[in-house]
Design an enzyme around this catalytic site. Structure first.
Site, PDB file in Angstrom:
ATOM      1  N   ASP A 137     -50.652  16.279 -55.569  1.00 42.12           N
ATOM      2  CA  ASP A 137     -52.072  16.805 -55.476  1.00 42.12           C
ATOM      3  C   ASP A 137     -53.107  16.000 -54.698  1.00 42.12           C
ATOM      4  O   ASP A 137     -53.586  15.064 -54.981  1.00 42.12           O
ATOM      5  CB  ASP A 137     -52.478  16.829 -57.029  1.00 42.12           C
ATOM      6  CG  ASP A 137     -53.761  17.392 -57.273  1.00 42.12           C
ATOM      7  OD1 ASP A 137     -54.526  18.157 -56.387  1.00 42.12           O
ATOM      8  OD2 ASP A 137     -54.136  17.316 -58.491  1.00 42.12           O
ATOM      9  N   ASP A 361     -57.494  22.448 -49.209  1.00 40.06           N
ATOM     10  CA  ASP A 361     -56.890  22.397 -50.551  1.00 40.06           C
ATOM     11  C   ASP A 361     -55.563  22.821 -50.449  1.00 40.06           C
ATOM     12  O   ASP A 361     -55.297  24.070 -50.587  1.00 40.06           O
ATOM     13  CB  ASP A 361     -57.749  22.872 -51.543  1.00 40.06           C
ATOM     14  CG  ASP A 361     -57.310  22.690 -53.011  1.00 40.06           C
ATOM     15  OD1 ASP A 361     -56.490  21.809 -53.178  1.00 40.06           O
ATOM     16  OD2 ASP A 361     -57.716  23.299 -54.177  1.00 40.06           O
TER      17      ASP A 361
END
Length: 482
Positions: A137, A361
């Protein structure tokens, strides 16, 4: 999560990191390591068996939670936000829960939005090493795994192990907890939501994370040894890596994974603390999310030139904006053009130091644009699709159509222009996306304004991305990723 629902993280992707290492502590490693990325829907152990349309519905649902959170994040001042969040977390502990102690009686909470993970990694940690599957992440900064700190009751531990993979801290000679009385716990780990309660000086420093979709994890901080296989065939160990030992998790966000690898930008993230040993760089290349299961993509720590035999077109570079929308990686966008015509999007939409900005992202699948940009981009792209029957699929994407006879040459090329002159030109298939047989949709979703726009991982596909944290540079080049 607490009432104002702010989440720490954003799942980048879920990978397969195969480590097995052996080296000196604290020195920069001259070689690099290459890690296989596995998509959430392609996990060998995954029970997910969805149609293509259902997969998109699933991704859209998970993105919605994440994007709302990012928009709220950009509207909060970092210093105020951290202080408020920490205070509220500690003053709103669930009824019936107990203060944390070394027996792990208190539930644990994580601040990352694990529900949007797309790729996993196999991760080796401890001495001797134990192997786990982690979500990778770029939007969170704590690396943690399901864990048992002390197992005095053998039957209880065995029962837990049948349900999920659990790191047995008592089996690792290198596991060392952070004392709750330490300055590190009280001050340095505040941004990782450490708990200030300290029943006795040598009790472990605990963290308590909650977030808006109802998932949670609670655990204690420790230092551990992580094992890597290097691209030169050698093995190395990274010592004293800050990790989280999560003894309790709740919610569906963690299904399919044993924890999270935090690659966001902050002092204690895996990217910042450990990638420094590989020259302060990490990179990845994502194949099409609809690729067959035997096609892999990669996460790399160190120089990609030593790791890959990829065919890359000319690398382009732009500024990487660090420390402004932590823990996310922001970029300076000047505007968007479609068919060589710049859209008249207000400049404040792109101002990362104001109430706008753009985040790269990999944890978000779809690309979200704040309303002023979204309306203009959608209007321009729709013009090229008027000859195709519009469909109402009722699953979140605004514009879908019958793609019989569709050719990508009919769609004008979309380009993201950076303020320093660099241009990112994604493939048409990355924004006119397949959702079912004979059906395509424009792959954009609207985001709240004021707030941040997000370039998601479908838009990033078939590009190689290098995050140079030392020089604050983002490199990118089109690639097959294989």
């Amino acid at each position: 999560m607490v009432t104002y629902t702010w989440q720490r993280g954003s799942f980048l992707f879920t990978l397969a990191l195969i480590y097995s290492l052996n080296s000196s502590q604290g020195h920069e490693i001259s070689t690099s390591t290459k890690l296989e990325l596995i998509h959430l829907h392609n996990l060998p152990t995954s029970r997910v068996n969805r149609s293509q349309l259902d997969r998109l519905r699933h991704l859209f649902h998970m993105d919605t939670i994440r994007l709302n959170d990012i928009s709220k994040k950009i509207r909060l001042k970092n210093g105020i936000d951290n202080a408020i969040r920490r205070h509220v977390l500690e003053s709103t502990n669930r009824s019936g829960s107990k203060d944390y102690n070394v027996t792990g009686e208190m539930e644990m909470f994580s601040g990352a939005d694990y529900g949007t993970g797309q790729y996993f990694v196999h991760f080796k940690i401890g001495s001797p090493a134990q192997k786990f599957v982690l979500i990778v992440d770029t939007g969170s900064d704590l690396t943690w795994m399901n864990c048992k700190y002390r197992c005095s009751n053998g039957d209880r531990c065995r029962r837990s192990s049948r349900k999920k993979r659990v790191f047995r801290a008592d089996h690792s000679s290198s596991f060392k907890t952070v004392p709750c009385s330490s300055r590190m716990c009280k001050n340095e780990l505040a941004n990782l939501f450490s708990i200030t309660r300290c029943p006795s000086p040598m009790d472990p420093c605990a963290y308590d994370y909650r977030y808006s979709d109802g998932s949670s994890a609670l655990g204690l901080f420790a230092s551990e040894t992580v094992t890597f296989s290097l691209t030169n065939g050698r093995k190395t160990r990274l010592h004293n890596v800050l990790v989280g030992c999560s003894e309790s998790t709740r919610g569906q966000s963690f299904q399919g994974a044993d924890g999270v690898m935090g690659l966001g930008y902050s002092n204690y993230s895996f990217a910042v603390k450990e990638a420094n040993k590989f020259g302060g760089k990490f990179s990845y290349c994502l194949v099409d999310h609809l690729s067959p299961k035997n096609i892999s993509s990669y996460l790399i720590f160190g120089s990609y030139k030593e790791s890959l035999n990829l065919t890359l077109n000319k690398m382009r570079y732009t500024d990487l904006v660090l420390g402004v929308i932590n823990p996310f990686y922001a970029v300076n966008i000047k505007g968007i053009s479609i068919g060589e015509s710049m859209l008249e999007i207000p400049s404040e939409v792109w101002n990362v130091n104001g109430v706008g900005g753009t985040i790269l992202d990999s944890g978000s699948s779809l690309t979200s644009l704040v309303q002023p940009a979204y309306k203009l981009v959608m209007a321009a792209l729709k013009l090229s699709l008027l000859d195709f029957e519009r469909l109402n699929l009722n699953f979140g994407l605004e514009y879908c159509f019958n793609s019989t006879g569709f050719n990508e040459s009919l769609v004008p090329r979309l380009v993201f222009h950076f303020t320093d002159g660099a241009r990112f030109e994604p493939y048409v298939k990355s924004y006119v996306i397949d959702v079912a047989m004979g059906v395509k949709c424009l792959g954009f979703v609207p985001a709240i304004w004021p707030g941040a726009s997000v370039i998601g991982n479908i838009m990033q596909q078939n590009y190689f991305w290098e995050f140079d944290l030392v020089n604050s540079k983002l490199g990118f080049a089109s690639s097959t990723c294989t």
